[in-house]
Design a protein around this motif. Sequence first.
Motif, mmCIF file in Angstrom:
data_model
loop_
_atom_site.group_PDB
_atom_site.id
_atom_site.type_symbol
_atom_site.label_atom_id
_atom_site.label_comp_id
_atom_site.label_asym_id
_atom_site.label_seq_id
_atom_site.Cartn_x
_atom_site.Cartn_y
_atom_site.Cartn_z
ATOM 1 N N ALA A 28 0.822 -1.068 -0.113
ATOM 2 C CA ALA A 28 0.062 -0.118 0.045
ATOM 3 C C ALA A 28 0.828 1.066 -0.139
ATOM 4 O O ALA A 28 2.103 1.185 0.614
ATOM 5 N N THR A 52 -8.093 0.111 -9.273
ATOM 6 C CA THR A 52 -9.190 0.461 -8.244
ATOM 7 C C THR A 52 -8.403 0.943 -6.867
ATOM 8 O O THR A 52 -7.555 0.190 -6.396
ATOM 9 N N LEU A 53 -8.934 1.794 -6.286
ATOM 10 C CA LEU A 53 -8.229 2.399 -4.899
ATOM 11 C C LEU A 53 -9.078 1.859 -4.029
ATOM 12 O O LEU A 53 -10.175 1.960 -3.912
ATOM 13 N N THR A 54 -8.231 1.117 -2.859
ATOM 14 C CA THR A 54 -8.958 0.891 -1.787
ATOM 15 C C THR A 54 -7.892 0.964 -0.604
ATOM 16 O O THR A 54 -6.683 1.191 -0.894
ATOM 17 N N VAL A 55 -8.503 0.773 0.717
ATOM 18 C CA VAL A 55 -7.347 0.893 1.632
ATOM 19 C C VAL A 55 -7.292 -0.378 2.512
ATOM 20 O O VAL A 55 -8.351 -0.898 2.679
ATOM 21 N N GLN A 76 -16.665 5.115 -7.623
ATOM 22 C CA GLN A 76 -15.515 4.761 -8.253
ATOM 23 C C GLN A 76 -15.937 4.001 -9.358
ATOM 24 O O GLN A 76 -15.199 4.036 -10.315
ATOM 25 N N ILE A 98 -12.240 6.195 -2.359
ATOM 26 C CA ILE A 98 -12.082 5.173 -1.587
ATOM 27 C C ILE A 98 -13.215 4.763 -0.501
ATOM 28 O O ILE A 98 -13.804 3.912 -0.146
ATOM 29 N N HIS A 99 -13.744 5.971 0.035
ATOM 30 C CA HIS A 99 -15.018 5.639 0.767
ATOM 31 C C HIS A 99 -16.225 5.523 0.108
ATOM 32 O O HIS A 99 -17.213 4.704 0.613
ATOM 33 N N PRO A 115 -17.050 3.275 -3.054
ATOM 34 C CA PRO A 115 -16.488 2.403 -4.066
ATOM 35 C C PRO A 115 -17.340 2.224 -5.253
ATOM 36 O O PRO A 115 -16.989 2.304 -6.409
ATOM 37 N N ILE A 152 -9.423 11.344 -3.666
ATOM 38 C CA ILE A 152 -8.901 10.013 -3.691
ATOM 39 C C ILE A 152 -9.819 9.601 -2.437
ATOM 40 O O ILE A 152 -10.416 8.348 -2.290
ATOM 41 N N THR A 153 -9.811 10.523 -1.432
ATOM 42 C CA THR A 153 -10.376 10.054 -0.222
ATOM 43 C C THR A 153 -11.938 9.562 -0.354
ATOM 44 O O THR A 153 -12.406 8.631 0.252
#
Length: 479
Positions: free
Chosen positions: A148, A443-446, A304, A298-299, A301, A294-295
């Motif tokens: 990450a 795909t952005l995730t945390v 996105q 991610i929140h 999806p 981006i925040t």
Amino acid sequence: RTPASGPNGPPSLPALPLIGSLLSLRSPHPPHVLFKELQGKYGQTYSLMMGSHCVIIVNHHIHAKEVLLKKGKIFAGRSRSVTTDVLSRDGKDIAFGDYSATWRFHRKIVHGALCMFGEGSASIEKIICAEATSLCSVLSEACAAGLALDLSPELTRAVTNVICSLCFSSSENLQTMLQFYSIVRFLAMAYLPKIISLSQIFPNADLRLLKQCVSVRDKLLQKQYDKHKAAYSDHVQRDLLDALLRAKCSAENNNTAEINAESVGLTDDHLLMTVGDIFGAGVETTTTVMKWAITYLIHYPQIQSRIQEELDSRVGMDRSPKLSDRGSLPYLEATIREVLRIRPVAPLFIPHVALSDTSIGDFTVKRGTRVIINLWSLHHDEKEWENPELFDPGRFLNSEGTGLVIPSSSYLPFGAGVRVCLGEALAKMELFLFLSWILQRFTLTVPPCLEGKFGVVLLPVLYNVNATPRSGWEKNAHV
Ligand code: HEM
Ligand code: PLO
């Protein structure tokens, strides 16, 4: 009792000598949120005292537009403060400089230079795409390594490189630049709340630190300036600094006309501070919006993936997105608009100043009064936005979801009128290209990712953790 803003001025918060309305401004909330709340007690437009200065806070779009558009020239002044004097050598720049012939001239040159880049070779697009390419390759390396990534430094680097190319056609000294910006960001962004506090009257240690940072910045700017001066030629204009130098040279050679370098303020200091502005504004703002975007992605999806579906169907996988795709990617554009609404970068703009006696609505306003437009109130006005706290790009689409709309006049992310943002077009290009390139590919995730990573042992993938002492443990949490 007559309010500080005069008998026909807006309602005033209570004020004491020296400290002004400070006691009524004590709050756990940041100023833009507090100023929105104070409407409940004082109405949409009210005044307060900061030290010995009268400040009017505008929370509604009708008054905001009167200040910015209808009476734009009257309210085009800026006030000086200890902090802005340090940042801009006593207001010799565009953002903090007062309304004057010099200021108008500098704005015109910068505006012209930024427009020039957009035409013909479309080189701004090329510059941004080059940075998008390297941003995506860093992401894919991290991805291949199963790591990450902290995106902040990568975003700052990409945005700084774009501005470096535009201003100096070089990305030299980037490392120092980046270091320095992390400090100045902190200090510069704190300047508005600080104006409200006592540091205006008793300059403190922060100011020394700010001066140190500014001197690092100025050395860097000076170095580029000297280089450009040495290489200057009337026939080539590579970047913004060349454009400014050309204006300076032609004014210097123009002895007969009323326009000479001194009188229009084309001194070395002015040129340096103007470039400093484009740098400061160019880096801080765009990076911040990218982080908010981006925040939120991610929140949410599902938002996105809807952008990704749009990208797949309109751009596909055989080529990268281009500026000319903007018209066919309305959902992405709507998302960018919604980010700029819900988290405006400059929630209080830069304070404006009335240059003569005037009025806002039915309230009289005395010359010299500062006016703060609270964009936060405009963008979170319950009468204008349904459920304003909800992140919903759909509000910027027509009912078929095929075209873009601005559903309320209470939307001014870049300001308006005489002092409107100079970088609006550039910022929009960067946001569109960076986000479309990233989302086309990733795909952005945390984390937390509970799958772990298999080495010899099964390792959890760790991410940055914030440890806040629980109540009762604040003092002795270290024992
Ligand atoms: C001023 C927003 C990006 C250069 C402003 C103002 C706002 C704003 C609200 C204040 C208007 C006022 O005081 O009435 C934004 C947002 C950005 C952005 C939301 C990114 C999404 C940029 C960029 C540049 C830039 C990339 C540089 C190329 C400036 C300058 C001013 C300004 C020089 C001062 C204008 C003046 O006082 O006359 N911006 N900005 N901004 N912006 Fe931006
Ligand atoms: C950033 C630090 C620089 O050294 C000086 C500078 C110039 C222009 C400022 C910028 C700083 C911060 C962001 C500002 C910008 C003008 C417009 C922009 C205030 C202080 C915003 C968000 O309004």
